[in-house]
Design a protein around this motif. Structure first.
Motif, PDB file in Angstrom:
ATOM      1  N   PHE A  88       0.828  -1.204   0.000  1.00 16.84           N
ATOM      2  CA  PHE A  88       0.000   0.000   0.000  1.00 16.84           C
ATOM      3  C   PHE A  88       0.867   1.260   0.000  1.00 16.84           C
ATOM      4  O   PHE A  88       0.550   2.256  -0.650  1.00 16.84           O
ATOM      5  CB  PHE A  88      -0.941  -0.021   1.210  1.00 16.84           C
ATOM      6  CG  PHE A  88      -1.774   1.217   1.355  1.00 16.84           C
ATOM      7  CD1 PHE A  88      -2.818   1.479   0.486  1.00 16.84           C
ATOM      8  CD2 PHE A  88      -1.493   2.130   2.357  1.00 16.84           C
ATOM      9  CE1 PHE A  88      -3.581   2.635   0.614  1.00 16.84           C
ATOM     10  CE2 PHE A  88      -2.249   3.282   2.500  1.00 16.84           C
ATOM     11  CZ  PHE A  88      -3.291   3.532   1.621  1.00 16.84           C
ATOM     12  N   MET A  89       1.984   1.207   0.716  1.00 12.37           N
ATOM     13  CA  MET A  89       2.878   2.361   0.813  1.00 12.37           C
ATOM     14  C   MET A  89       3.465   2.753  -0.545  1.00 12.37           C
ATOM     15  O   MET A  89       3.885   3.893  -0.732  1.00 12.37           O
ATOM     16  CB  MET A  89       3.999   2.098   1.817  1.00 12.37           C
ATOM     17  CG  MET A  89       3.512   2.163   3.244  1.00 12.37           C
ATOM     18  SD  MET A  89       4.700   1.643   4.511  1.00 12.37           S
ATOM     19  CE  MET A  89       6.244   2.233   3.949  1.00 12.37           C
ATOM     20  N   LYS A  90       3.482   1.847  -1.496  1.00 11.67           N
ATOM     21  CA  LYS A  90       4.007   2.165  -2.823  1.00 11.67           C
ATOM     22  C   LYS A  90       3.193   3.273  -3.494  1.00 11.67           C
ATOM     23  O   LYS A  90       3.701   3.979  -4.359  1.00 11.67           O
ATOM     24  CB  LYS A  90       4.032   0.920  -3.689  1.00 11.67           C
ATOM     25  CG  LYS A  90       5.044  -0.094  -3.202  1.00 11.67           C
ATOM     26  CD  LYS A  90       5.104  -1.294  -4.080  1.00 11.67           C
ATOM     27  CE  LYS A  90       6.027  -2.356  -3.555  1.00 11.67           C
ATOM     28  NZ  LYS A  90       7.203  -1.974  -2.872  1.00 11.67           N
ATOM     29  N   ALA A 121       8.549  10.426  13.938  1.00  7.48           N
ATOM     30  CA  ALA A 121       8.751   8.991  13.757  1.00  7.48           C
ATOM     31  C   ALA A 121       8.782   8.206  15.065  1.00  7.48           C
ATOM     32  O   ALA A 121       8.062   7.209  15.205  1.00  7.48           O
ATOM     33  CB  ALA A 121      10.028   8.736  12.964  1.00  7.48           C
ATOM     34  N   VAL A 122       9.587   8.621  16.007  1.00  5.45           N
ATOM     35  CA  VAL A 122       9.735   7.834  17.231  1.00  5.45           C
ATOM     36  C   VAL A 122       8.412   7.685  17.987  1.00  5.45           C
ATOM     37  O   VAL A 122       8.011   6.565  18.300  1.00  5.45           O
ATOM     38  CB  VAL A 122      10.851   8.402  18.138  1.00  5.45           C
ATOM     39  CG1 VAL A 122      10.878   7.706  19.493  1.00  5.45           C
ATOM     40  CG2 VAL A 122      12.205   8.274  17.443  1.00  5.45           C
ATOM     41  N   PRO A 123       7.688   8.780  18.273  1.00  6.16           N
ATOM     42  CA  PRO A 123       6.429   8.573  18.977  1.00  6.16           C
ATOM     43  C   PRO A 123       5.401   7.791  18.153  1.00  6.16           C
ATOM     44  O   PRO A 123       4.644   6.986  18.703  1.00  6.16           O
ATOM     45  CB  PRO A 123       5.922   9.986  19.283  1.00  6.16           C
ATOM     46  CG  PRO A 123       6.734  10.913  18.470  1.00  6.16           C
ATOM     47  CD  PRO A 123       8.000  10.203  18.115  1.00  6.16           C
ATOM     48  N   MET A 124       5.397   7.998  16.846  1.00  5.39           N
ATOM     49  CA  MET A 124       4.445   7.260  16.024  1.00  5.39           C
ATOM     50  C   MET A 124       4.793   5.778  15.949  1.00  5.39           C
ATOM     51  O   MET A 124       3.910   4.926  16.005  1.00  5.39           O
ATOM     52  CB  MET A 124       4.346   7.870  14.627  1.00  5.39           C
ATOM     53  CG  MET A 124       3.590   9.188  14.637  1.00  5.39           C
ATOM     54  SD  MET A 124       3.325   9.860  13.007  1.00  5.39           S
ATOM     55  CE  MET A 124       2.176   8.677  12.315  1.00  5.39           C
ATOM     56  N   TYR A 125       6.069   5.456  15.823  1.00  8.33           N
ATOM     57  CA  TYR A 125       6.479   4.042  15.801  1.00  8.33           C
ATOM     58  C   TYR A 125       6.172   3.378  17.134  1.00  8.33           C
ATOM     59  O   TYR A 125       5.730   2.232  17.174  1.00  8.33           O
ATOM     60  CB  TYR A 125       7.968   3.904  15.488  1.00  8.33           C
ATOM     61  CG  TYR A 125       8.352   4.258  14.072  1.00  8.33           C
ATOM     62  CD1 TYR A 125       7.424   4.264  13.039  1.00  8.33           C
ATOM     63  CD2 TYR A 125       9.656   4.599  13.765  1.00  8.33           C
ATOM     64  CE1 TYR A 125       7.789   4.592  11.743  1.00  8.33           C
ATOM     65  CE2 TYR A 125      10.027   4.926  12.474  1.00  8.33           C
ATOM     66  CZ  TYR A 125       9.099   4.915  11.467  1.00  8.33           C
ATOM     67  OH  TYR A 125       9.468   5.239  10.197  1.00  8.33           O
ATOM     68  N   ALA A 139       2.197   0.509   9.725  1.00  7.50           N
ATOM     69  CA  ALA A 139       1.106   1.467   9.513  1.00  7.50           C
ATOM     70  C   ALA A 139       1.557   2.883   9.879  1.00  7.50           C
ATOM     71  O   ALA A 139       1.232   3.850   9.179  1.00  7.50           O
ATOM     72  CB  ALA A 139      -0.120   1.068  10.319  1.00  7.50           C
ATOM     73  N   ALA A 140       2.321   3.012  10.966  1.00  8.93           N
ATOM     74  CA  ALA A 140       2.854   4.320  11.346  1.00  8.93           C
ATOM     75  C   ALA A 140       3.798   4.845  10.261  1.00  8.93           C
ATOM     76  O   ALA A 140       3.765   6.034   9.922  1.00  8.93           O
ATOM     77  CB  ALA A 140       3.589   4.224  12.687  1.00  8.93           C
ATOM     78  N   GLN A 141       4.614   3.962   9.709  1.00  8.49           N
ATOM     79  CA  GLN A 141       5.505   4.360   8.618  1.00  8.49           C
ATOM     80  C   GLN A 141       4.698   4.830   7.410  1.00  8.49           C
ATOM     81  O   GLN A 141       5.043   5.824   6.773  1.00  8.49           O
ATOM     82  CB  GLN A 141       6.431   3.201   8.220  1.00  8.49           C
ATOM     83  CG  GLN A 141       7.288   3.474   7.004  1.00  8.49           C
ATOM     84  CD  GLN A 141       8.233   4.646   7.168  1.00  8.49           C
ATOM     85  OE1 GLN A 141       8.594   5.034   8.265  1.00  8.49           O
ATOM     86  NE2 GLN A 141       8.647   5.232   6.063  1.00  8.49           N
ATOM     87  N   GLY A 147       1.937  11.369   4.900  1.00  7.46           N
ATOM     88  CA  GLY A 147       1.851  12.704   5.491  1.00  7.46           C
ATOM     89  C   GLY A 147       2.936  13.629   4.983  1.00  7.46           C
ATOM     90  O   GLY A 147       2.671  14.796   4.649  1.00  7.46           O
ATOM     91  N   SER A 148       4.164  13.135   4.895  1.00  7.86           N
ATOM     92  CA  SER A 148       5.256  13.989   4.418  1.00  7.86           C
ATOM     93  C   SER A 148       5.090  14.305   2.938  1.00  7.86           C
ATOM     94  O   SER A 148       5.365  15.424   2.501  1.00  7.86           O
ATOM     95  CB  SER A 148       6.619  13.358   4.700  1.00  7.86           C
ATOM     96  OG  SER A 148       6.796  12.170   3.975  1.00  7.86           O
ATOM     97  N   ARG A 149       4.613  13.348   2.158  1.00 11.20           N
ATOM     98  CA  ARG A 149       4.368  13.610   0.738  1.00 11.20           C
ATOM     99  C   ARG A 149       3.242  14.631   0.569  1.00 11.20           C
ATOM    100  O   ARG A 149       3.325  15.538  -0.253  1.00 11.20           O
ATOM    101  CB  ARG A 149       4.016  12.320  -0.011  1.00 11.20           C
ATOM    102  CG  ARG A 149       5.145  11.310  -0.088  1.00 11.20           C
ATOM    103  CD  ARG A 149       6.249  11.806  -1.019  1.00 11.20           C
ATOM    104  NE  ARG A 149       7.371  10.904  -1.077  1.00 11.20           N
ATOM    105  CZ  ARG A 149       7.676  10.164  -2.125  1.00 11.20           C
ATOM    106  NH1 ARG A 149       6.940  10.195  -3.213  1.00 11.20           N
ATOM    107  NH2 ARG A 149       8.733   9.389  -2.098  1.00 11.20           N
TER     108      ARG A 149
END
Length: 163
Positions: A88-90, A121-125, A139-141, A147-149
């Motif tokens: 999905f991340m693709k 990243a750290v809190p989301m991971y 899923a966090a990644q 989000g960054s895109r």
């Protein structure tokens, strides 16, 4: 995890090829301040990327179970959800405002969106790990990547010089 994160690089190979070709087009158009031309190239890039990436992602998502079992045996069946999230991340590869930003010499925007993702990243991971283990981390990644895109695209569209 590593079995689920296995990359079948069809989308990446396509988007990288498109990026190589379109970056020089964006640079020439930006130099000429041809914002309509940039929009036209952007729309072609997006249309071709959607035409390739969406069907590939749908197929890989659909065949994830038999594919992972075939490649790695039933022992790695737990990797199937991770493979699906990674697949999905693709779709995030489609949203590549970086091409236009690089042509505009606005790498600062890409840098700041990546710094923001790094800070989150750290809190989301950690939250992803607590909520869903390895699948939660993936899923966090995915959220960070999309989000960054999205942030880069929104920021690019707010640059006054091309309105």
């Amino acid at each position: 995890y590593s079995a689920g994160a296995t990359d079948i690089p069809l989308v990446r190979m396509f988007t990288q090829a498109v990026a190589v070709v379109s970056l020089s087009q964006f640079a020439v158009l930006e130099k000429d301040k041809d914002w309509e031309g940039i929009k036209a190239v952007w729309n072609r890039v997006m249309a071709s990327s959607y035409a390739i990436a969406v069907p590939v992602v749908i197929v890989l998502f659909a065949v994830a179970d038999p594919l992972i079992r075939f490649m790695f045996t039933d022992t790695y069946a737990d990797a199937i959800p991770i493979f699906r999230v990674a697949t999905f991340m693709k779709l995030a590869m489609i949203f590549n405002a970086t091409l236009v930003l690089r042509a505009m010499s606005r790498n600062d925007i890409s840098m700041w969106t990546n710094v923001g993702a790094l800070v989150l990243a750290v809190p989301m991971y950690f939250a992803g790990m607590k909520l869903g283990g390895m699948v939660g981390i993936m899923a966090a990644q995915a959220l960070l990547l999309f989000g960054s895109r999205l942030a880069g695209g929104v920021w690019m569209n707010r640059i006054p010089s091309h309105s």
